[in-house]
Write a protein that holds these residues in place. Structure first.
Motif, PDB file in Angstrom:
ATOM      1  N   PHE A 154     -36.066  33.120 -27.139  1.00 52.35           N
ATOM      2  CA  PHE A 154     -36.123  32.062 -25.860  1.00 52.35           C
ATOM      3  C   PHE A 154     -36.152  30.782 -26.514  1.00 52.35           C
ATOM      4  O   PHE A 154     -35.809  29.895 -25.870  1.00 52.35           O
ATOM      5  CB  PHE A 154     -37.654  32.295 -25.105  1.00 52.35           C
ATOM      6  CG  PHE A 154     -37.612  33.217 -24.086  1.00 52.35           C
ATOM      7  CD1 PHE A 154     -37.317  32.821 -22.903  1.00 52.35           C
ATOM      8  CD2 PHE A 154     -37.628  34.290 -24.284  1.00 52.35           C
ATOM      9  CE1 PHE A 154     -37.190  33.538 -21.667  1.00 52.35           C
ATOM     10  CE2 PHE A 154     -37.710  35.473 -23.134  1.00 52.35           C
ATOM     11  CZ  PHE A 154     -37.555  34.973 -22.028  1.00 52.35           C
TER      12      PHE A 154
ATOM     13  N   LEU B 120     -32.487  29.526 -26.044  1.00 53.54           N
ATOM     14  CA  LEU B 120     -31.662  29.662 -24.794  1.00 53.54           C
ATOM     15  C   LEU B 120     -31.657  28.314 -24.055  1.00 53.54           C
ATOM     16  O   LEU B 120     -32.761  27.536 -23.900  1.00 53.54           O
ATOM     17  CB  LEU B 120     -32.635  30.549 -23.855  1.00 53.54           C
ATOM     18  CG  LEU B 120     -32.715  32.084 -23.963  1.00 53.54           C
ATOM     19  CD1 LEU B 120     -33.399  32.717 -22.877  1.00 53.54           C
ATOM     20  CD2 LEU B 120     -31.023  32.590 -24.056  1.00 53.54           C
TER      21      LEU B 120
ATOM     22  N   ILE C  15     -29.753  34.640 -32.235  1.00 51.86           N
ATOM     23  CA  ILE C  15     -30.078  35.496 -31.138  1.00 51.86           C
ATOM     24  C   ILE C  15     -30.172  36.942 -31.713  1.00 51.86           C
ATOM     25  O   ILE C  15     -30.882  37.867 -31.506  1.00 51.86           O
ATOM     26  CB  ILE C  15     -29.605  35.015 -29.793  1.00 51.86           C
ATOM     27  CG1 ILE C  15     -30.258  34.038 -29.339  1.00 51.86           C
ATOM     28  CG2 ILE C  15     -29.955  36.117 -28.946  1.00 51.86           C
ATOM     29  CD1 ILE C  15     -29.639  33.382 -27.847  1.00 51.86           C
TER      30      ILE C  15
ATOM     31  N   LEU D 135     -24.767  28.002 -28.050  1.00 52.02           N
ATOM     32  CA  LEU D 135     -24.925  28.360 -26.658  1.00 52.02           C
ATOM     33  C   LEU D 135     -24.831  27.122 -25.570  1.00 52.02           C
ATOM     34  O   LEU D 135     -24.146  27.285 -24.617  1.00 52.02           O
ATOM     35  CB  LEU D 135     -26.401  29.032 -26.679  1.00 52.02           C
ATOM     36  CG  LEU D 135     -26.504  30.403 -26.950  1.00 52.02           C
ATOM     37  CD1 LEU D 135     -28.047  30.864 -27.105  1.00 52.02           C
ATOM     38  CD2 LEU D 135     -25.815  31.467 -26.243  1.00 52.02           C
TER      39      LEU D 135
ATOM     40  N   ALA E   8     -34.438  37.730 -21.166  1.00 53.38           N
ATOM     41  CA  ALA E   8     -33.332  36.956 -22.258  1.00 53.38           C
ATOM     42  C   ALA E   8     -32.089  37.550 -22.635  1.00 53.38           C
ATOM     43  O   ALA E   8     -30.924  36.625 -22.394  1.00 53.38           O
ATOM     44  CB  ALA E   8     -34.174  37.266 -23.727  1.00 53.38           C
TER      45      ALA E   8
ATOM     46  N   ALA F  69     -29.955  36.257 -19.678  1.00 57.98           N
ATOM     47  CA  ALA F  69     -29.764  34.822 -19.791  1.00 57.98           C
ATOM     48  C   ALA F  69     -28.467  34.814 -20.763  1.00 57.98           C
ATOM     49  O   ALA F  69     -27.438  34.079 -20.359  1.00 57.98           O
ATOM     50  CB  ALA F  69     -30.922  34.137 -20.267  1.00 57.98           C
ATOM     51  N   ILE F  70     -28.395  35.693 -22.045  1.00 56.14           N
ATOM     52  CA  ILE F  70     -27.391  35.535 -22.727  1.00 56.14           C
ATOM     53  C   ILE F  70     -26.081  35.744 -22.055  1.00 56.14           C
ATOM     54  O   ILE F  70     -25.041  35.204 -22.063  1.00 56.14           O
ATOM     55  CB  ILE F  70     -27.511  36.476 -23.909  1.00 56.14           C
ATOM     56  CG1 ILE F  70     -28.705  35.695 -24.764  1.00 56.14           C
ATOM     57  CG2 ILE F  70     -26.351  36.419 -24.790  1.00 56.14           C
ATOM     58  CD1 ILE F  70     -29.410  36.918 -25.565  1.00 56.14           C
TER      59      ILE F  70
ATOM     60  N   VAL G 225     -24.888  33.174 -19.904  1.00 56.07           N
ATOM     61  CA  VAL G 225     -24.397  32.048 -20.685  1.00 56.07           C
ATOM     62  C   VAL G 225     -23.103  32.181 -21.113  1.00 56.07           C
ATOM     63  O   VAL G 225     -22.184  31.639 -20.985  1.00 56.07           O
ATOM     64  CB  VAL G 225     -25.420  31.622 -21.951  1.00 56.07           C
ATOM     65  CG1 VAL G 225     -24.887  30.684 -22.819  1.00 56.07           C
ATOM     66  CG2 VAL G 225     -26.794  30.901 -21.360  1.00 56.07           C
TER      67      VAL G 225
ATOM     68  N   GLY H 215     -23.718  29.978 -17.791  1.00 59.45           N
ATOM     69  CA  GLY H 215     -25.193  29.610 -17.971  1.00 59.45           C
ATOM     70  C   GLY H 215     -25.698  28.720 -16.973  1.00 59.45           C
ATOM     71  O   GLY H 215     -25.952  29.115 -15.771  1.00 59.45           O
TER      72      GLY H 215
END
Lengths: 177, 355, 371, 196
Positions: free
Chosen positions: B100, B103, B121, B178, B266, B269-270, B273, B278
């Protein structure tokens, strides 16, 4: 498809020396009585003979005939002395769709019957069950242990016998608690 | 964020603590929400009602359960390896938590804006394996051990297709950061990398099908990495009872739970993104239209959470649809299907990037 | 120094999510590969056979309910057929029709549980609940008929405990039309799912000759390609009046007699049961369902072995009568008991996860195994 | 290679088909209910807790004999000829005091076998199914309308009556031996007074 009398004749002609007898007096089901020490030979014949082909053992049941003398032991419990324990074999042929019932009887004091485990695999667990509940010893059975009762159940105590006495204690616990 | 806070407080230590604690503000409510969502999604998919008693449609159920777990006896079997047994859930959670940090929740907030965010990550999410192995071994339970061993094999294997797909994106974008990847896909959904990125031209249309393939591979392999059905080998309920957390109870068990749901977000979210812009809005910003710049970061936070939760929902949807694969098929899928496909995909994207 | 290796013994059960009750499997493992499975039974032994010695013939019926608790109706059916043959009584047409309808409904209900829990073993939770939802409809039908949802005590020697209620026929027809599409849905959701096929096809292959030697019956035998059904080949009640197929395994996605075949034969069997139901429900004759119930049930001295096609296979009752009101000996040939004995043969060389899949595909009920 | 691509395609396609089905079910109303708040109406024939209407019970013990698990215990005492035990709803005169009618619901298997033989239809199954208890003994229901003391009293009465009857019989026999005819009337009077 053959009827029991024909099947009996075939067995009788192949095994003249065994103690065989066809009992049709009972209603519904005729029985063929077989010598307990010959049952495995007869079974193998029944399975392999070209005109019979009994390839399946439907059921195998141990029975306490309770035909002995009822006497009281020193504790006043009624026990049975003498008489026989029996095993019934219900055979069926998938190819010819005919059925036959065999019966063997062994003396109560030394109930020894030849195992048919190597002929029909079904017999494995059924024989274990008959041993467990009735106490019939199957000679040449590879793995004759108790199956439904606990493994540590008192030796020589077989609950389906008609003169079975409930134990007072099991592993130090009072029964019934 | 850290710089902003250290300026604010004038102390790096305080700033570090605060910025480290901030993701927790997000994770805990998210997990409470996600557990409830999982229950409701599963219930309605199965023609059930799900929790209905605590609050409106049972939305407080998770909190009630959390308090129940707190009260539960913390059972530690006598033959466990106490130290490892006790520390394992926290390591698992730490592995999730570290993700996190990198992120990008919005253009204004990112735990640490690392230039090598993606690399970080990938590296850090491997830490979860240590915790799971530790839990499985320390439990001194054959089922737990099996779960842990499976988990280790699974997570390590599935990092390869993940890494390869990410590599192809890195090649295409030319950055590992990111926030930079997010920034590239400004507003409007046709700029997302799943649709070939922001640059108009032949490349965009050539690369589009391979981006979709890349997305599928990434989604499947991240699904496996978080041990969700159909890849929930380590906790395969019908075989291994509860896998590596068979022996855990009470608050330690809830730590695993927290980690699992945190992890789900997580990886979602990746994915969002990398392929779905994202924190960028798909339809432009209200803040731009109203000329209120301060609104934009909040809108971005909303979109980031919405996309993440959408992918979490898809994970749940899959879980309540599919049976579980077997452990050797899991490996087959990884080594014989995902990795070859991802390598071919990598090569093709590489060629397209060159021309 | 050579590493010491040791076989791992894993106890699956008696408390385990997918041993379908209190069954203990002792697995000997090499890594995750099973080398031997030793089933330990008896955790649910309730002395059915001993109990029956002290009961009168009608009093045994509630006990038969409790053997295979997922197919209680069929256990009643087998027992009453056996005793009726021993007594030599004819039952009225109406009773026969209602028995067949109840029996086939029970077969569907039982297969629904079998398929649902099988999906659960493989890890699919949702089909399980869909199938239980459908099973509820059948249980409702039973409930309006005899008042119980699980343990019916419905079929009596020579008759039935209750006549069917007035709206039973309508509700059953509604159920048939409701249920047909859900089979399609099940197939799409689970049966043809790639993951499910991968998990079950080519796993736990049971060749026909092994199956016959082990006495396997029912869907498990038919999945191995043997077209044998007691309802057709050794008929009882009025099954010879209906037109239905006996589905057999064909090795659709793998080898003949694998887990997928065993699963799919059950799906096909539900469709055949629906066919029987459709035929029977239109033909129920009028009549009194209790007219043939004997006042005093006292069979003549003799023995009888009768078998019926229970959802799990061939359910046999071996009854010895000594001419009194209590049976001298009742031995039950429970299909699950016999079917389970082949487990070791099927599991050798497979993974732990496959043991679960194989055990589920045999579809055992522990209440019947331990009796 | 073809097999490989087919597998990939099937893997994705069947997953999508499954997802379509589950998604459809998201919008289908649930079939479950909120149990203690909402209850399913029970059908007429439902088999739950037994109830005994003691006004009609004649103490014939048929239900207890039909029970396969022996969960019904009935004890009866014969009523004195003078006692008014009432009549059952179908017009039969009762002759027995039912001093004990216990049903142990911890044992009961709800098979309904006790209901059918009852001549007065006084034992039947109700639709009450929520009667769980914390102690097993609380599931032991006493249906008898007589308290234990009353039961004892009836028993004593009967024994007394029986004893007196015996005594009278003996006396009568004695008297009969001595002088047969005139005493008979007296003895019936006596027994009446003893009953009261």
């Amino acid at each position: 498809m053959k009827n029991p009398a024909e099947i009996y004749d075939i067995i009788k002609s192949n095994f003249p020396d065994g103690i065989f007898e066809l009992n049709t007096s009972l209603p519904v089901e005729p029985l063929i009585q077989v010598n307990p020490m010959k049952i495995h030979v007869v079974s193998e014949f029944l399975r392999d003979a070209e005109e019979l082909k009994f390839d399946s053992l439907m059921n195998l049941s141990g029975v306490d005939d309770a035909n002995g003398e009822r006497i009281s032991d020193e504790n006043g419990n009624e026990i049975i002395k003498g008489g026989t324990l029996s095993v019934y074999y219900h055979l069926h042929s998938f190819r010819f769709n005919h059925k036959i019932t065999l019966k063997v009887s062994a003396p109560r004091e030394n109930p020894e019957v030849e195992s048919v485990e190597n002929i029909w695999k079904t017999a494995d667990w059924h024989e274990r069950e008959a041993f467990d509940l009735i106490g019939i010893k199957f000679i040449n059975h590879p793995d004759l242990r108790r199956i439904l009762m606990p493994y540590d159940w008192e030796d020589g105590s077989h609950p389906l016998r008609k003169d079975y006495q409930n134990p007072e204690f099991y592993q130090g616990m009072k029964v019934p608690y | 964020m850290f710089e902003f806070l250290s300026d604010l407080f004038g102390s790096q230590i305080i700033a570090a603590f605060i910025s480290a604690a901030l993701p927790l503000v997000f994770i805990v409510p998210f997990v409470i929400f996600a557990v409830w969502l999982e229950r409701k999604v599963s219930a309605h998919m199965q023609d059930r009602l799900g929790p209905m008693r605590v609050g409106w449609h049972g939305w407080l159920q998770t909190i009630a359960d959390f308090f129940k777990l707190l009260q539960k006896e913390d059972i530690v079997a006598s033959d466990t390896d106490k130290k490892f047994f006790n520390v394992a859930p926290y390591i698992v959670f730490a592995g999730t938590y570290l993700v996190f940090a990198a992120l990008p929740f919005s253009s204004a907030y990112i735990g640490t804006s690392l230039d090598i965010g993606l690399f970080y990550i990938i590296a850090v999410s491997g830490l979860v394996v240590i915790g799971i192995l530790m839990a499985g071994w320390a439990s001194n339970n054959k089922y737990s051990l099996y779960g842990a061993m499976r988990s280790a094999a699974q997570i390590v294997s599935y990092e390869i297709p993940t890494a390869i797909v990410i590599l192809s994106i890195v090649m295409f974008t030319g950055t590992l950061s990111l926030s930079e990847i997010s920034d590239n896909q400004t507003a409007y959904f046709w700029n997302w990398y799943i649709f070939g990125g922001p640059d108009w031209g032949l490349t965009k249309f050539l690369v589009l099908p391979f981006m979709i393939i890349g997305f599928l591979i990434l989604y499947i392999s991240t699904l496996a990495e978080v041990n969700r059905t159909p890849f929930d080998m380590p906790e395969a309920e019908s075989e291994l009872v509860a896998g590596y957390h068979t022996e855990y109870s009470g608050i330690k068990f809830s730590m695993f739970f927290l980690a699992e749901y945190g992890n789900m977000f997580a990886v979602s979210a990746i994915v969002s993104v990398i392929f779905f812009g994202g924190y960028q809005s798909p339809i432009g910003y209200l803040g731009d239209a109203l000329a209120a710049n301060w609104l934009i970061p909040f809108e971005q936070l909303f979109w980031f959470a919405a996309k993440g939760i959408f992918f979490v929902f898809v994970q749940m949807w899959l879980r309540w649809t599919l049976p579980r694969v077997r452990v050797d098929q899991l490996m087959t899928l990884c080594w014989k299907y995902l990795i070859p496909y991802s390598i071919v995909n990598l090569i093709i994207i590489g060629i397209i990037t060159l021309i | 120094m050579a590493l010491k290796t040791q076989e791992l013994v894993l106890n699956m059960g008696p408390q385990h999510p997918s041993t379908h009750g209190v069954l203990r499997l002792e697995l000997e493992l090499e890594g995750e590969v099973v080398t031997k499975v030793i089933p330990h039974l008896g955790y649910l032994h309730r002395c059915f056979e001993k109990h029956t010695e002290a009961m009168t013939y009608p009093q045994v019926i509630p006990y038969t309910d409790r053997m295979d608790y997922l197919a209680s109706m069929y256990n009643n059916f087998g027992y009453v057929v056996a005793v009726e043959r021993l007594l030599g009584i004819e039952v009225p047409e109406r009773v026969e029709y209602i028995r067949v309808i109840m029996g086939e409904l029970q077969r569907i209900a039982s297969h629904l549980v079998a398929l649902g829990t099988y999906g659960l073993d493989i890890g699919a939770f949702t089909p399980f609940l869909y199938l239980f939802r459908d099973r509820e409809h059948i249980l409702n039908l039973f409930e309006i008929t005899c008042g119980a949802r699980l343990l019916y005590n419905y079929m009596w020697i020579g008759g039935l405990s209750h006549d069917i209620p007035s709206d039973f026929v309508r509700l059953t027809k509604e159920f048939i039309s409701y249920f047909k599409p859900t089979i399609t849905e099940l197939n799409e959701l689970l049966s043809y799912n790639k993951i499910f096929i991968e998990r079950t096809a080519n796993v736990g292959i049971l060749p026909a000759d092994t199956a016959i030697s082990y006495g396997i019956t029912g869907p498990n035998l038919r999945a191995s390609g043997v077209q044998w059904d007691v309802r057709k080949d050794d008929t009882y009640s009025i099954y010879n009046r209906f037109d239905f197929e006996i589905p057999v395994g064909k090795g659709w996605f793998g080898t003949l007699g694998d887990c997928w075949d065993r699963y799919y034969v059950r799906v096909l069997e539900m469709e055949e049961s629906l066919k029987i139901l459709e035929q029977a429900i239109d033909q129920i004759p009028e009549g009194d369902v209790q007219s043939a119930i004997p006042k005093r049930i006292k069979p003549p001295v003799g023995t009888i072995y009768t078998r019926v096609e229970n959802p799990r296979g061939e359910l046999g009752y071996f009854i010895i009568s000594d001419g009194s009101v209590n049976p001298f000996r009742i031995k039950v040939r429970a299909p699950s008991f016999v079917n389970l004995s082949v487990l070791n043969e099927l599991c050798k060389g497979h993974l732990v996860a496959d043991v679960v899949a194989i055990l589920g595909s045999i579809d055992i009920v522990l209440g019947e195994i331990d009796r | 290679m073809r097999e490989y691509l087919k597998n990939t395609w099937l893997g994705i396609w069947t997953v999508l088909v499954g997802m379509k089905i589950t998604f459809k079910h998201l919008f289908i109303p649930a079939v479950t209910i909120q149990y203690p708040d909402v209850k399913v109406p029970l059908p007429e024939r439902v088999r739950n807790r037994l109830y005994v209407n003691m006004d009609d019970c004649i103490g014939c013990d048929q239900c207890a004999r039909a029970c396969p698990v022996n969960c019904i215990t009935i004890e009866t005492v014969k009523g004195l000829p003078t006692d008014d035990l009432g009549i059952t709803s179908n017009g039969k005169k009762k002759a027995l005091w039912v001093t004990k009618f216990d049903i142990d619901f911890a044992k009961c298997c709800y098979c309904q076998l006790c209901v059918f033989p009852c001549p007065t239809e006084c034992i039947y199954m109700t639709d009450i199914y929520e009667f769980s208890e914390f102690k097993r003994n609380d599931l032991h229901y006493n249906f008898s309308t007589l308290s234990t003391d009353e039961g004892e009293e009836k028993k004593l009465n009967w024994e007394k009556f029986q004893a007196e009857k015996e005594a009278q019989k003996a006396a009568a026999a004695k008297q009969k031996a001595e002088k047969p005819a005139p005493e008979k009337k007296e003895s019936t009077d006596k027994s009446k007074s003893a009953g009261e």
